[in-house]
Design a protein around this motif. Structure first.
Motif, PDB file in Angstrom:
ATOM      1  N   LEU A  66       0.887  -1.079   0.019  1.00 24.64           N
ATOM      2  CA  LEU A  66       0.108  -0.096   0.039  1.00 24.64           C
ATOM      3  C   LEU A  66       0.933   1.249  -0.066  1.00 24.64           C
ATOM      4  CD1 LEU A  66      -2.455  -1.286   2.622  1.00 24.64           C
ATOM      5  CD2 LEU A  66      -2.748  -1.295   0.134  1.00 24.64           C
ATOM      6  N   ALA A  67       1.096   1.808  -1.062  1.00 26.50           N
ATOM      7  CA  ALA A  67       1.781   3.008  -1.220  1.00 26.50           C
ATOM      8  C   ALA A  67       1.693   4.028  -0.248  1.00 26.50           C
ATOM      9  CB  ALA A  67       1.655   3.857  -2.828  1.00 26.50           C
ATOM     10  N   CYS A  68       0.624   4.362   0.322  1.00 23.03           N
ATOM     11  CA  CYS A  68       0.228   5.373   1.228  1.00 23.03           C
ATOM     12  C   CYS A  68       1.199   4.998   2.783  1.00 23.03           C
ATOM     13  CB  CYS A  68      -1.091   5.574   1.486  1.00 23.03           C
ATOM     14  SG  CYS A  68      -2.043   4.334   2.475  1.00 23.03           S
ATOM     15  N   GLN A  69       1.314   3.654   2.824  1.00 21.26           N
ATOM     16  CA  GLN A  69       1.889   3.288   4.097  1.00 21.26           C
ATOM     17  C   GLN A  69       3.252   3.159   4.077  1.00 21.26           C
ATOM     18  OE1 GLN A  69       0.039   3.153   7.167  1.00 21.26           O
ATOM     19  NE2 GLN A  69      -1.391   4.323   5.866  1.00 21.26           N
ATOM     20  N   CYS A  70       3.846   3.354   2.935  1.00 21.05           N
ATOM     21  CA  CYS A  70       5.414   3.057   2.703  1.00 21.05           C
ATOM     22  C   CYS A  70       6.329   4.170   2.523  1.00 21.05           C
ATOM     23  CB  CYS A  70       5.479   1.990   1.498  1.00 21.05           C
ATOM     24  SG  CYS A  70       4.832   0.534   1.641  1.00 21.05           S
ATOM     25  N   GLN A  71       7.545   3.993   2.963  1.00 19.98           N
ATOM     26  CA  GLN A  71       8.615   5.089   2.859  1.00 19.98           C
ATOM     27  C   GLN A  71       9.612   4.382   1.925  1.00 19.98           C
ATOM     28  OE1 GLN A  71       7.508   4.457   6.220  1.00 19.98           O
ATOM     29  NE2 GLN A  71       5.955   6.079   5.643  1.00 19.98           N
ATOM     30  N   VAL A  72      10.029   5.102   0.985  1.00 16.74           N
ATOM     31  CA  VAL A  72      11.346   4.730   0.215  1.00 16.74           C
ATOM     32  C   VAL A  72      12.554   4.760   0.887  1.00 16.74           C
ATOM     33  CG1 VAL A  72      12.527   5.149  -1.832  1.00 16.74           C
ATOM     34  CG2 VAL A  72      10.137   5.654  -1.866  1.00 16.74           C
ATOM     35  N   ILE A  73      13.130   3.667   1.120  1.00 16.79           N
ATOM     36  CA  ILE A  73      14.580   3.610   1.587  1.00 16.79           C
ATOM     37  C   ILE A  73      15.701   3.081   0.999  1.00 16.79           C
ATOM     38  CG2 ILE A  73      13.580   3.602   4.155  1.00 16.79           C
ATOM     39  CD1 ILE A  73      13.717   0.314   3.819  1.00 16.79           C
ATOM     40  N   GLU A  74      15.395   2.509  -0.292  1.00 19.88           N
ATOM     41  CA  GLU A  74      16.615   1.849  -1.230  1.00 19.88           C
ATOM     42  C   GLU A  74      15.866   1.977  -2.294  1.00 19.88           C
ATOM     43  OE1 GLU A  74      16.923  -1.999   0.250  1.00 19.88           O
ATOM     44  OE2 GLU A  74      15.049  -2.847  -0.774  1.00 19.88           O
TER      45      GLU A  74
END
Length: 311
Positions: free
Chosen positions: A70-78
């Motif tokens: 779910l894109a709204c619940q994710c953070q880009v870390i890599e």
């Protein structure tokens, strides 16, 4: 800085960026509604790399194993390579059958899908007009209706509602992913009191749930409350009255904003076995929920679907 790839496009984003925002702000259209991980409208597939996920419980183990997030619940870390929904290749075609104004602000859209769609009352479906998308709750019932019905609140201008109002009968529209949503009818509720509390166009999915409950011959008392800005916005008053005339266990109450505070204060439970389904704006859902909890409704007996004011 991590790099984000969608198809042939590649760009850098700040570490810790919200995935949904990183996609939409760079032209990779991903629809969304609740931003809380409940509506599942922003589902994307991570083809390479994985983001940090705040809601790992929101999807099944099989979905997660296949890279869905779910894109709204994710953070880009890599570095991430993401597949987003392309309405032209992934979407299912449907044709506009009817566009009707049920009130000054409420537009009813009926679609005929090219192929039958299996769904349940209360679910969400992402609608695409060109590359403009918005998830909407289904107001129709698969066992009774040949069309898919949606109730659109058009009080506020916006890309999607503006595009819908330009459609003509026979025009094509694309159907995206079907989502779960919190609202549904469970046959195990057969004998329990059932309250359906809606504000504005939140009545749409609950009208479908109500019809499903009646189709399954629900025996417990059913109480429907519709809160509208004014009496003219009770857009399903006649169909609800017709159903109530046929079923002794169904009662319908039409509230307006002017009398809602007093009506809420008088809300009392007749049984702690009551199940409450609530749908509408954040403020209206919060107001209904607060009063129900004060009246003694156990928290696990309330199911809510919040409509954000996005158009």
């Amino acid at each position: 800085m991590p790099e984000l790839r969608v198809g042939e496009r590649l760009w850098s984003v700040a570490a810790g960026s919200n995935l949904l925002d990183a996609l939409n702000q760079n032209g990779a259209t991903v629809p969304y509604s609740c931003r809380a991980g409940n509506c599942h409208a922003c589902l994307v597939q991570c083809v390479r790399g994985l983001p940090a996920d705040n809601r790992p419980d929101a999807l099944s183990a099989v979905q997660r194993q296949d890279g869905w997030r779910l894109a709204c619940q994710c953070q880009v870390i890599e570095d991430l390579q993401v597949h987003t929904f392309d309405p032209l290749t992934d979407g299912r075609p449907a044709q506009v059958e009817a566009l009707d104004w049920l009130s000054d602000n409420l537009l009813r859209l009926r679609l005929i899908p090219q192929r039958p769609l299996r769904y349940s009352a209360g679910q969400h479906l992402v609608l695409w007009i060109g590359h403009i998308a918005r998830p909407y709750s289904l107001a129709s019932l698969p066992e009774e209706d040949r069309f898919l019905e949606f109730h659109l609140d058009c009080r506020q201008p916006g890309e999607f509602v503006d595009a819908v109002q330009k459609l003509q009968i026979g025009d094509s529209i694309r159907l995206g992913e079907l989502r779960g949503g919190a609202l549904h009818y469970d046959p195990d509720w057969h004998d329990r009191p059932l309250w359906l509390l809606a504000a504005g166009s939140g009545l749409g999915p609950l009208f479908g749930v109500l019809r499903e409950a009646l189709r399954q011959n629900h025996q417990g008392a059913i109480r429907v409350i519709h809160l509208a800005h004014d009496a003219r916005e009770h857009y399903l008053a006649k169909p609800l009255a017709a159903l109530a005339a046929q079923r002794e266990n169904l009662s319908v109450e039409l509230w307006t904003a002017a009398d809602s505070a007093a009506a809420l204060a008088q809300l009392r439970l007749v049984s702690r076995q009551t199940l409450a389904l609530v749908c509408g704006s954040t403020a209206s859902v919060d107001a209904f929920a607060k009063r129900l909890y004060l009246a003694g409704l156990p928290r696990n007996q309330l199911l809510a679907d919040v409509f954000l004011s996005r158009s």
